[in-house]
Enzyme design. Structure first.
Site, PDB file in Angstrom:
ATOM      1  N   HIS A 150     -14.612 -58.785 -42.076  1.00  0.00           N
ATOM      2  CA  HIS A 150     -14.922 -57.842 -41.000  1.00  0.00           C
ATOM      3  C   HIS A 150     -14.166 -56.516 -41.162  1.00  0.00           C
ATOM      4  O   HIS A 150     -14.497 -55.535 -40.482  1.00  0.00           O
ATOM      5  CB  HIS A 150     -14.600 -58.469 -39.640  1.00  0.00           C
ATOM      6  CG  HIS A 150     -15.434 -57.932 -38.524  1.00  0.00           C
ATOM      7  ND1 HIS A 150     -16.397 -56.973 -38.692  1.00  0.00           N
ATOM      8  CD2 HIS A 150     -15.457 -58.239 -37.190  1.00  0.00           C
ATOM      9  CE1 HIS A 150     -16.975 -56.686 -37.550  1.00  0.00           C
ATOM     10  NE2 HIS A 150     -16.417 -57.450 -36.611  1.00  0.00           N
ATOM     11  N   ASP A 207     -19.479 -54.619 -41.064  1.00  0.00           N
ATOM     12  CA  ASP A 207     -19.705 -54.708 -39.625  1.00  0.00           C
ATOM     13  C   ASP A 207     -20.727 -55.780 -39.316  1.00  0.00           C
ATOM     14  O   ASP A 207     -21.486 -56.235 -40.193  1.00  0.00           O
ATOM     15  CB  ASP A 207     -20.181 -53.361 -39.070  1.00  0.00           C
ATOM     16  CG  ASP A 207     -19.114 -52.282 -39.203  1.00  0.00           C
ATOM     17  OD1 ASP A 207     -17.910 -52.639 -39.169  1.00  0.00           O
ATOM     18  OD2 ASP A 207     -19.472 -51.098 -39.357  1.00  0.00           O
TER      19      ASP A 207
END
Length: 476
Positions: free
Chosen positions: A447, A451
């Site tokens: 992450h 995204d």
């Protein structure tokens, strides 16, 4: 220091004594200073020639000493007691040794050492050239130690469990096999000699009369204090621990240690997040069922489901290049190639061979490559180069019956796709509820770099391509 070369005349030639040739071959040496060193190397030529030079004698004389070299015997008789004589033997003929060493081969640029896992042969066994005699286990692969020559194993230099490096001697091979038989016979003789002989009875034991116990007289029974003492009562809340005999401690293999370290480093480094989706496998399974016989007949390999998911992953990586990228310090490195890693579980641990340039391969080429790499991984013959690199990983836990999981990223990649078992589930198709073969798929991604939007789009692309394989043909 004066070096006197003694030569041995070849058979059949004239027998010149050292006294006879010393006058003609050597000159008188008178050192100018006390530390002067002179080497006399004049060689007497003979019509029938001399044999190979066998011995080199060095005479170390006291400081300031000089003499005329008439013969070796005469020179050595005139030396003082403190003079030292060094004898050095050098063989100039070709080396025809019967013994050869089996050493650890090159294990890879990133591998420094390994563990000698086991010997594949026994002492005294006959081996051929390049036949494996031992296995070395490293952090990544298992490497065979092969015999450099055909012969018989005479001696094992290393032991199982030893840490070895490149070039470490593991065994000694006898090309003729004579040494091995001698060693075996000597060991057998040693074992016989070491076995203790039954002790002979002494004369006193033979002559000692046996004492019979009179009938009717009973021996008093010995009662121990422990038996007569009352047993302590155990409380109801006391926990009984399992005995130590029911535990086994087995050392971890190098591959298992490496896998554990990498997985924990991945967990500590990445900000991992997993997203899920479900895939209707009806069309892909129908495609496989309709063309499986023709596919095998033409390509010589079965059509599986992995090739369809690899092609779908390639399409997803081309649509979302960030999934194929990786963080490198303060930069983002985009890979312009697609190498798909396939996680394969083996008895020794998890290995991840790589399908190179998967974007340029068709279904048949992918299936052939997967079968080849999986066979090598299970046999332990896969090389380091076949596992190096990789930009994206696919792990199929469905072959073991896994329903759902959250796979861990394989560094230095940024995402991994998890496949699971196919289960028949009720689905709404049009206005009807019908059973369909459904697979849950999971995407774990870093992450920090990826995204949620890109991750969901990527997983959605895989779902669409698998549910309708015609999209892969039309690239839509």
């Amino acid at each position: 220091m004066l070096n006197i070369i003694r030569r041995r005349v070849s058979p059949g030639g004239s027998s010149y004594s050292v006294r006879a040739i010393s006058r003609q071959s050597f000159r008188v040496v008178r050192p100018a200073v006390s530390t002067a060193i002179c080497v006399c190397e004049q060689i007497l030529q003979h019509p029938r020639k001399f044999g190979n030079i066998r011995y080199l004698c060095s005479l170390v004389l006291p400081v300031g000493y000089s003499t005329s070299l008439r013969s070796i015997r005469e020179v050595t008789s005139r030396l003082k007691p403190e003079a030292t004589v060094h004898m050095q033997q050098r063989l100039f003929s070709s080396d025809n040794s019967d013994l050869v060493d089996a050493v650890v081969p090159f294990m890879g640029e990133s591998i420094g050492d390994g563990t000698l896992a086991k010997f594949l042969k026994n002492l005294g066994d006959r081996v051929e050239v390049d036949e494996p005699i031992a296995q070395v286990e490293t952090d990544k692969v298992t490497i065979d130690v092969a015999s450099p020559e055909a012969g018989v194993i005479q001696e094992f230099v290393a032991k199982e469990g030893d840490t070895v490096e490149q070039g470490t001697k593991v065994a000694i091979i006898s090309k003729s096999g004579e040494g091995a038989s001698h060693v075996a016979s000597s060991e057998h003789t040693t074992e016989k000699a070491a076995s203790p002989a039954p002790p002979e009875k002494s004369k006193e034991d033979k002559e000692k009369p046996k004492i019979d116990t009179a009938p009717g007289v009973e021996k008093p029974k010995a009662t121990s204090a422990a038996a007569s003492a009352p047993h302590p009562k155990q409380s109801a809340t006391e926990t009984k621990l399992p005995p130590k005999e029911r535990k086994r401690h087995v050392p971890m293999t190098r591959l298992r240690k490496r896998v554990a370290t990498r997985l924990k480093d991945s967990q500590n480094t990445f900000a991992m997040l997993t997203t899920f989706n479900e895939v209707d496998m009806t069309n892909l399974m129908k495609l496989r069922s309709d063309y499986k016989d023709a596919f095998v007949e033409k390509h010589g390999v079965k059509l599986g489901l992995m090739s369809g998911f690899v092609k779908a992953a390639v399409s997803g990586l081309q649509n979302q290049p960030i999934i194929n990228a990786v963080i490198d310090g303060d930069d983002i490195t985009y890979r312009d190639y697609i190498d798909i890693s396939i996680a394969v579980g083996t008895p020794k641990g998890l290995v991840v061979p790589v399908i190179r340039n998967a974007d340029n391969m068709n279904f048949a080429e992918i299936e052939k490559e997967i079968n080849t790499l999986a066979k090598k991984a299970n046999d332990g013959t896969i090389s380091i180069d076949e596992m190096a690199g990789g930009s994206f990983t696919i792990s199929n836990g469905g072959v073991y019956g896994s329903l759902l999981s959250t796979p861990i990223i394989n560094p230095p990649q940024s995402a991994i796709l998890g496949m699971h078992s196919i289960v028949s589930r009720p689905m709404v198709v049009g206005s009807n509820i019908i059973p369909r073969p459904v697979m849950y798929i999971a995407l774990t991604y870093d992450h920090r770099l990826i995204d949620g939007r890109e991750a969901v789009f990527f997983l959605r692309r895989i779902k669409d391509a698998v549910e309708d394989p015609r999209r892969l043909l039309l690239d839509i």
